[in-house]
Design an enzyme around this catalytic site. Sequence first.
Site, mmCIF file in Angstrom:
data_model
loop_
_atom_site.group_PDB
_atom_site.id
_atom_site.type_symbol
_atom_site.label_atom_id
_atom_site.label_comp_id
_atom_site.label_asym_id
_atom_site.label_seq_id
_atom_site.Cartn_x
_atom_site.Cartn_y
_atom_site.Cartn_z
ATOM 1 N N HIS A 57 -59.433 54.473 -54.243
ATOM 2 C CA HIS A 57 -58.040 53.888 -54.010
ATOM 3 C C HIS A 57 -57.227 53.382 -54.951
ATOM 4 C CE1 HIS A 57 -59.551 54.942 -50.100
ATOM 5 N NE2 HIS A 57 -60.444 54.141 -49.814
ATOM 6 N N LYS A 105 -59.900 45.434 -44.820
ATOM 7 C CA LYS A 105 -59.288 46.495 -44.106
ATOM 8 C C LYS A 105 -60.093 47.098 -42.852
ATOM 9 C CE LYS A 105 -58.977 49.348 -47.691
ATOM 10 N NZ LYS A 105 -59.972 48.821 -48.557
ATOM 11 N N HIS A 219 -58.918 58.121 -46.474
ATOM 12 C CA HIS A 219 -60.405 58.563 -46.755
ATOM 13 C C HIS A 219 -60.134 60.198 -46.358
ATOM 14 C CE1 HIS A 219 -60.954 54.469 -45.776
ATOM 15 N NE2 HIS A 219 -61.660 54.589 -46.966
#
Lengths: 333, 212
Positions: A57, A105, A219
């Site tokens: 990320h 997260k 993802h």
Amino acid sequence: MKKLINHPERVVREALEGLAAAHGDLVRVHFDPDYVYRADAPVQGKVAVISGGGSGHEPMHTGFVGQGMLDAACPGQVFTSPTPDQMVEAAKQVHGGAGVLFIVKNYSGDVMNFEMAAELLEAEGIRTASVIIDDDVAVENSLYTQGRRGVGLTVLAEKIVGAAAEEGYDLEQLKALLERVNANGRSMGMALTSCTVPHVGKPTFELAEDEMEIGIGIHGEPGRQRMKLKPADEVITMLFESVVKDLPFQAGDRCLLFVNGMGGTPEIELYIAYRKAKALADEYGLQVVRSLVGSYITSLEMQGVSLTLLRLDDEMIRLWDRPVKTPGLRWGV
Amino acid sequence: MVISKEAVLAWIRAFAAAVEQHKEYLTELDAALGDADHGANMHRGLQAVLDRLNGVADRDIGTILRTVGMTLVSSVGGASGPLYGTFFLRAGTAAGTKMELTADDWLQMLEAGIRGIVDRGKARRGEKTMLDALGPGLDTLKASLQEGQPLNEALRRSAEAAREGMEATIPMLATKGRASYLGERSVGHQDPGATSAYLLLQTAAETWTAGA
């Protein structure tokens, strides 16, 4: 699969070596367990702000370590949560005696691993607090699911809370601020193409040449709906309306509008997206007082975009404007 | 029949071998429901376990299983690391300093390990998770022992119940973990966590009943 790598199993390690080599003035990298930490850590008397998550990320989270943002970041394998020993060792390295704040997260792996780390640190007498970011409106919340995913808002939260920690906020104040940021931000993303996890070697999902996925996760998890590709303005309208109606944002709200690239989207397209999102914000009577455009929370090479809106107050605006000096975000210094 | 410490070590090695053998399959199952990393992550973790197993091979069963647990926690990542890690940590704690296990010891260890997974994952049965294989495996082990079956027969039935539980995840709607984001689209796929959990009980049965 075409990737500029040497070996699928060495992707994370070699990227961290590169980060250390490029930004040695800002960050240090510790291996085994892996974590990235501020070059000037520990800062005495300051709450240490730590985040982490799967790799892939970038620049989030490792690229956000430095003055005015994170004290440390714990990268897992690609799209895989880091492990508790990473968070524990990172916390011991950077904590300045005022406690540790975890920004997590909302993914089951991240939540469980940070929870185990917090238990281990508490057992060693280091105070911790954790806040879970869950801003993705594509996922319906319910008591019976994992709940909403943490996506674009994480970047804004790390900046704002990092600035507050730098100013000397204590652990309770930071936790309350972070909860307020989370309560006032919403996001949604979309994808034109899949991404390929290096050690898997084939695309995470299949998307036809003329299709897109609305509500995609970072993802490559499927979103709300798969549909025929539409022009940018229509796509952005779908994302924007889902985001704005969810909070809901109301006329007169001061906002930060964040258009994020998923890794494979050129900046020229991000500005086409921003142009439309800003026009829609104007139509809704929102005052966009701050903006961010770029690829800050990505999904490897995925083509796509996400929109994040954060309702700001005076304190958040002041903290957003404070200096930040990290590999991935830098201003005012 | 008792389960020796050597048999416990053989079980861990057999589990690692089964995961290695089914690595691609586990990853394929995970690609349909999650992020396509379950096989690779479990394999990486169990290879790390094998590296450390020899170092504790002469210790008691509790120490061996806690070492397995801590190694998985620090090497698997994702949700599987804390879940499998907690399973082995709790099972190891239940085993204590024993050097061999009776049927009742194994039942208590399995029960403690599964309770650990429930605590950590906050999941219940029927949510399309590893609990859907482990839960029936535990129930059947308990029932078989209570009705007086010998341990090797109880182990076989327990593994068979776990397999049925694993297959029963196919029509389930996922409400925990990453698969829950799929909502209705999670229906029709076998859960990868339930699949590796079946391998855990299947290798126990196979290893411990061999030659019995």
